[in-house]
Structure formats: structure tokens, C-alpha cells
Design an enzyme around this catalytic site. Sequence first.
Site, PDB file in Angstrom:
ATOM      1  N   ASP A   1       0.871  -1.172   0.000  1.00 11.91           N
ATOM      2  CA  ASP A   1       0.000   0.000   0.000  1.00 11.91           C
ATOM      3  C   ASP A   1       0.909   1.222   0.000  1.00 11.91           C
ATOM      4  O   ASP A   1       2.080   1.175   0.375  1.00 11.91           O
ATOM      5  CB  ASP A   1      -0.979  -0.018   1.183  1.00 11.91           C
ATOM      6  CG  ASP A   1      -2.211   0.844   0.879  1.00 11.91           C
ATOM      7  OD1 ASP A   1      -2.171   1.620  -0.105  1.00 11.91           O
ATOM      8  OD2 ASP A   1      -3.206   0.751   1.614  1.00 11.91           O
TER       9      ASP A   1
HETATM   10  C1  BGC Z   1      -5.066   3.202  -0.356  1.00 10.61           C
HETATM   11  C2  BGC Z   1      -5.167   2.142  -1.443  1.00 10.61           C
HETATM   12  C3  BGC Z   1      -5.019   2.796  -2.797  1.00 10.61           C
HETATM   13  C4  BGC Z   1      -3.714   3.565  -2.854  1.00 10.61           C
HETATM   14  C5  BGC Z   1      -3.475   4.256  -4.187  1.00 10.61           C
HETATM   15  C6  BGC Z   1      -3.798   4.033  -0.526  1.00 10.61           C
HETATM   16  O1  BGC Z   1      -3.769   5.062   0.399  1.00 10.61           O
HETATM   17  O2  BGC Z   1      -5.076   2.584   0.913  1.00 10.61           O
HETATM   18  O3  BGC Z   1      -6.397   1.492  -1.355  1.00 10.61           O
HETATM   19  O4  BGC Z   1      -5.080   1.833  -3.800  1.00 10.61           O
HETATM   20  O5  BGC Z   1      -3.719   4.543  -1.829  1.00 10.61           O
HETATM   21  O6  BGC Z   1      -4.346   5.292  -4.396  1.00 10.61           O
END
Ligand code: BGC
Length: 691
Positions: free
Chosen positions: A252
Amino acid sequence: MRLRRLSLVSIALVAACSSNSDGPDLEAQVHNLVSQMTLEEKVAQMAGDSGLLLPEGETLWNVPGVERLGVPPLRMADGPRGVGTIEGATTFPVGMARGAMWEPEVEQRIGAAMGRELRAIGGNVLLAPTINILRHPSWGRSQDTYGEDAQHLTKMGVAFVRGVQEYVLANPKHYAANSIEDTRFEVDVSIDQRTLREIFLPHFRAAVLEGGAASVMSAYNSVNGQFCGENEQLLRKILKTEWRFDGFVLSDWTFGTHSTLGSALNGLDIEMSIARVYGDELLRAVRNGDVPESVVDEAVSRTVRKKLQYGLDKPTDLDGSVLANDEHLDLAKEAAVKGAVLLKNESMALPLVPSALTRVVVVGLLADTPNTGDNGSSGTKPSFVVTPLQGIQEALGDSVVIDHIDKNVLDAADLATIGAADAVIIVTGLTSEDEGEGLIGAGDRVDLGLGARRTKLIQDAAGANDRAIVVLEGGGAITVGDWLSDADALLMVWYPGQMGGHAIADLLFGVANPSGKLPLTFPTGLDQLPPFDNASLEVTYDYFHGYRYLDRNDETPEFEFGFGLSYTKFSLDNLRADRSEAGAGDTISFTIDVTNSGPVAGAEVVQLYVGYPDSSVERAERELKGFAKVSLEPGETKAVDISVPVDSLAYYDVAKSAWTLEPLEHVVYIGTSSRALPLSTTLRIAGGMAR
Ligand code: BGC
């Protein structure tokens, strides 16, 4: 402009590496390519290079390939409710609304539509679905996932993954136990091994093994003392060894990685969105012998394998006309209709019959406000949103006078207007200011109610008219006890996507019949639920939550898991099974006759739960093991089949590290919610290890 630029990028990357075949050929090609790469080229493929935030005008996150070898880059966009960041992509109802459809077949089409839109703009990895179990409705991102039950989540998640992967790679997230927003970067979640296996992992396992997901995103939080992006048990032992996952894991974003060695050795293949612990740090670690180069080779092989397997090295047709085309907009409306849940309908207050109306009043600011959900990473940029008011206006045309009271505090004149109408439709609920992603959104909800102002609006408006319809928006469970008795009808529409207004109008005026069922429990209050502390840095997740928790504690929720009304009536009869004894590896088929005994066509979700009364271990009173949605004309009866693999009845025996079937009489319950289970039968299961 944007599409033309992407097209050039894409064409430049059209590759020389060829076949998509699986098996030894594919592995030989992967090996051949990786062996030609320099260490620098390999390490560069293990981290994103778009920056902390997407640069202005950029719509896809990038992870480099190796151009000289024809290995294409990964190009990613978010996607739980539509392809994020690109203007004009279809905005579907949020995951929770789609969970409420209980229709994996529709979810698969939605996955395919999102995959198709992403591919049409040059992307190849959709950062979805969110399949975190909803352990507690306070979780700020409850709208992104499908619900509180592992079996239901499994079916919906697998369907979405399959749909997406008709076009691009799916990325089920966030692995695992990501259920708090406000402390998501730091919180350590303690989970005993049985709870982890039975409650928090089955849907990830299914996404990989049944759905064939090509990639997985690790979560921000830590589990049992190790951050998920470097969690040896989750990544190396379970995902990659036990489940034999041959795709890649990405972290993440930005705050999901913590150490070079931990991440590399324990199985993180790609650091997103920029190189912090990888990049130069990883190069150094390989050069000084802390990380064997074979670890890097394995990680890169995983991405190259999926790139070849899915033909990412082939040119794609960039075609902006796919975005929000008629087919996808119809699908968004279909999902909004099918996911809406009728929670109350006293004296058949709904549907409203347009020909019998002369005047309706629509109350509330949300009636004419686009309200598609969180503005965090799941945010989308639809080119238009049909609000509930617009939907109602279009449906009724000029034949009915529609007043919109565009405020949240009513005065005497407003009350008089409401009193003079045939019905009042109050549109209220939550918005991105109430719930959403941590840091970039509103985070967790500490209170599950609507608050004093919205409650008073409902009470005042409903008090002025004896046909008061509440249309409720939000991404999860809302406590309604303060005002439910004031409303004649309550329709939960969640965040219904860009076509939501049309769907709501169809449901209010009987063009469509509500058929959604709650994919989560609506409790009477927080006191019915396990504790949730949005400030905690250490939490323990127990075996029970949701309906299993309330059942165990003999608590009666406001609306139970699986509940939802219809404008017609259904009866369930004649339960039969194709066997009364079974063992590991078998599948039992249950058949039930479902009759629509009411006046209009409709659809019912038949739900199958299993209980284990004489179990030697603590188990749920009963838990969902299968379901099927059936559409019926008035007077029609259909036989509905639900298959249950016996292995799904096993529990995880920690001492033996094995899924174990108990030699017991199991009780099978069939009905239309977790508490309306009129039919039951018993089933003798032979003990042993599940397969
Ligand atoms: C979120 C993810 C997301 C990623 C990219 C993160 O902060 O938890 O779900 O895919 O950002 O936007």
C-alpha cells in the site's frame, strides 16, 4: 489530448516478447528475460516511480518495465467504484451497495466494465477490489468493501476479480486485517491463528485460488507484530507457499513499507508509490550480500510472468469512447437498483403510484447533491451524476408538482408545504465529510447515527405528512432508532453511483422492485458490537463480529444481516438435499421451491446457514454458507439450487495446523435473512481433514 499522449507511450512500449501461453514455455520466457536484465533494471521494476502523489494531469501510477527487452511497465489506477483519476469513467455504486445485490454475476460484469475502461486508457492493473472484512461498521472505508461475512465477501470478490481480469490485472486489497482508518499506518492487530484463517483470510485465498488474481496489495497495518508489507507469515508462508500464489505483491502506498530487508526477504515484490526502502537501498543490500540476488529475481519473475500471461506486452486499443458508454451506465443503474435495500414499508407506503399523485415534496440538501462516496483513493470523476431529485423529476415529468425544500432546517412554511403534499420524500444520510479513508478522507465514524440536525429534519418532515419516505445514503450501517418510528418507509440506497437518481426513482415509483439485502448488521447501537477504538495502536480481533457476535450474545439488531423487504411476498418450501451424509471433498446440493405469492414481479435472495450444535470447539450459532438470488413473476414458483462444498464447513485446528471437519450432525437453515430461517434439515458429516 490525454488519450493521444497515452497512446504514444503505449505504442512505444509494444514489446517483442510474445506468447501468452502458460506452463513451461511461459516459465522459460520469464527466465530468459530476467536473466538478461542488469541488477539495476531488476531493482527498478520493484518500485513505483510516479512520485508521492500523481503528477498533475497524470492518470496512472507507473512501475517501470525494461524497454530494451520489450517488458512493459505496470500502469495502475484505483477502482473499487470506478476507474479513479480519469475524468469521465463510469462511477458505479460503492462496494457495499454492490455487496447488497447478493449477485456475483452482476459484480463480475461490473469488474469487466472497470477493467475495460482501464485498458481503454492504457492502464493494466486495477487497484481493486477491496475485500477487507467489515469487522466493525465504524471503519471509515466500509463503503469500499462488500460486507461483514467471509462467505459473501468471497463470492463477490471472486466475481469482481474474474470480471476485471477479462481485460487487465486485478489487485485485491488490503492483505490483511485492515479495518481501522485513523491509525492504519501504525496499528498492530493481534489475531489468533484460527480467527485469522477463518475470518480474515478466506476471501483473499479465494481471490487468488478461485479468482486467479494476478496481484495482491498488502495492508498498511501490522498483524501479530509485523507490518503487512513485510509479514513473513502472510506473504511468504501463507500467500506464496501454502496458496502457491504465482503473481506479485505490491505495498500500500508510501507508508506501507518499513525496511529493506524485511520487505525483500519476506516477499514484497513492488514498493508503491515510490522507492523508499527499495531503489538504492535495495541495490546496496544486494551488493553487500544482505539480500540474495535470487530474491530480486523471484520478485521480478513474478511481475514479468503476469505481464506475459496477460499479454501486457501487446498493444492495446486506446478508446476513450468506452468510458461511461451506455452499456456501462445501464450497468451502474442496474447495480444501484439491485443493491438498494427496503428496510421499512409500513402500510405499503411504497411504491408511490405516479398516476395517484398530484404533489410531492422532496426534502433535504442531499436530494440534489451528487453523493457518490469517499473522496480518498476510491474517488472518481464522473462527467455527470443523476441526483435523486433529478431522477424523481424525470420520472414524474410535468404531471406531478414537485417541491424541493433545499435545506436541512425546516420552518413553518416548509411544514405547511409538506403537509399539503401526497407524500414527502426525505433524502438524507452520510457524505464524504462523515466517513472515508484516513489522512485523505474523513476517516472512521465514532458515532453510527445521523446526528441531531439530520435526525430533526427527518422527524419534522415526517411529522408533517403521513406518507413519509426516507431515502438514506451512506457507506455502511447507520443507527436509525431515533427516527425510524417517524418514517413510513425507509430505503437504504448507499452511495448509489452516477446513475443513482434514476435507480431511486424507479424504486420509489414501482418501476423496479427492491431486492437488495443487508450485507452487514444494522445494530441498535454501538453497545451491541465488539469494541472499536479509532485511536488505538494495538487491537485484538476476536473470532466473533457482525451477526455471529450478536447471535452469540442473543442481541436483536435493528436490521439483521441478510434482511431486506420487497413490494411482493415470497414463500420458501420443500427443502431437499441430494444427500444426508457427506465427507471431505464432497459437494452437497440443496434445493428449495421459491414462490412469489404477491402481486408484482420481484427477486428474493435465498440464504443458507449452517450451525454446529454439538461442536467440540466454539463456533458461530450459524453462519452463511451459500446463497442464490432468484427473480419471479407474480404467482411463479422456481426450484433454487444452492451448493455447499463440505470443506467449507471445516474449522481451522490450530494444534494440527489443518482444516478439520467434525463428525457431527450439522444443521442447515434456509431462509431470507440471518434471522428469518423457516426451513431446516440436518446433515451428517464424516470427520477428517478438509481438502
Ligand atoms: C489506499 C489504497 C489505494 C492507494 C493508491 C492508498 O492510500 O489505501 O487502497 O489503492 O492509496 O491510491
